[in-house]
Design a protein around this motif. Structure first.
Motif, PDB file in Angstrom:
ATOM      1  N   GLY A 232       0.781  -1.223   0.000  1.00  0.00           N
ATOM      2  CA  GLY A 232       0.000   0.000   0.000  1.00  0.00           C
ATOM      3  C   GLY A 232       0.812   1.272   0.000  1.00  0.00           C
ATOM      4  O   GLY A 232       0.347   2.307   0.483  1.00  0.00           O
ATOM      5  N   SER A 233       2.004   1.228  -0.561  1.00  0.00           N
ATOM      6  CA  SER A 233       2.892   2.395  -0.502  1.00  0.00           C
ATOM      7  C   SER A 233       2.880   3.231  -1.778  1.00  0.00           C
ATOM      8  O   SER A 233       3.450   4.326  -1.804  1.00  0.00           O
ATOM      9  N   MET A 234       2.240   2.746  -2.850  1.00  0.00           N
ATOM     10  CA  MET A 234       2.276   3.436  -4.134  1.00  0.00           C
ATOM     11  C   MET A 234       0.872   3.863  -4.562  1.00  0.00           C
ATOM     12  O   MET A 234      -0.074   3.074  -4.497  1.00  0.00           O
ATOM     13  N   HIS A 235       0.759   5.105  -5.026  1.00  0.00           N
ATOM     14  CA  HIS A 235      -0.504   5.572  -5.582  1.00  0.00           C
ATOM     15  C   HIS A 235      -0.631   5.226  -7.070  1.00  0.00           C
ATOM     16  O   HIS A 235      -1.741   5.146  -7.589  1.00  0.00           O
ATOM     17  N   GLY A 236       0.502   5.038  -7.715  1.00  0.00           N
ATOM     18  CA  GLY A 236       0.478   4.689  -9.126  1.00  0.00           C
ATOM     19  C   GLY A 236       1.647   3.796  -9.475  1.00  0.00           C
ATOM     20  O   GLY A 236       2.754   3.958  -8.936  1.00  0.00           O
TER      21      GLY A 236
END
Length: 221
Positions: A111-115
């Motif tokens: 869950g560390s990346m938005h894209g």
């Protein structure tokens, strides 16, 4: 086309040589279109964390950093990673460039990346490894996070040429490719919200015609 069971040529060596001898401009129309689509899907006016998988020489990663995002670019070619670092330094942009094989778990927290962005870097693995790669991308994206990627399609002129090394996989002149059908894409994205699956034709780093899928998918909220 011939079948082959012997050891495949090193893809790291292949890409190290390719980045030294040829490289890409990052300005092919289909490449620019995919890059712009990704940027448009990122939150406006907000700095978010994004990953560029199989970053090549860093054209996309630098563009994402220029747009204000926190960028981690990974590639398994040491030559590529060094070129990314030099390119970013030349334009005074901050890009974390890591040498990493996509066949291994991604070096990011859940869950560390938005894209997540992957231009022509996800079509080099057998089916089992490809599915693990997509599982890892799902893991590192936030809920609602976006995956934008391109892959070679089975309509590509090179499909079926070279040594057959697996289902829809061929090694031609030392270059391994896994060509995707629409049905195969659908099977990979069954749990994703598919926002756009587009078949495209054009050229990339070559005068030869190519056929691709451009895909936008979102991890459900």
């Amino acid at each position: 086309m011939t079948s082959r069971t012997t050891m495949l040529p090193s893809q790291v060596h292949f890409w190290d040589r390719w980045h030294v001898r040829r490289g890409a401009t990052g300005e092919d129309p289909l490449h620019r279109e995919l890059r712009q689509r990704f940027l448009e899907l990122m939150p406006a006016g907000e700095r978010v964390s994004v990953a560029d998988l199989g970053c090549g020489q860093g054209h996309d990663a630098v563009a994402f950093a220029a747009a204000g995002h926190t960028v981690t670019a990974i590639d398994f070619s040491p030559v590529s990673v060094e070129q990314v670092r030099r390119r970013a330094e030349q334009v005074h942009r901050s890009v974390a460039a890591l040498c990493h094989n996509l066949a291994e778990p991604l070096p990011f927290a859940a869950g560390s990346m938005h894209g997540v962005y992957a231009h022509l870097s996800l079509h080099y693995f057998d089916d089992a490894t490809t599915r693990l790669v997509f599982t890892e991308i799902w893991r590192v994206l936030v809920a609602g996070g976006v995956l934008v990627f391109s892959v070679k399609s089975t309509d590509d002129p090179y499909f079926g040429t070279g040594d057959e090394v697996g289902p829809n996989m061929y090694c031609r002149n030392g270059h391994l490719r896994h060509f995707f059908s629409r049905e195969y894409l659908e099977s990979l994205l069954v749990d994703w919200k598919q926002e756009d699956v587009r078949h495209c034709r054009g050229r990339y780093a070559s005068h030869e015609p190519s056929a691709f899928f451009h895909v936008v998918a979102r991890k459900p909220e």
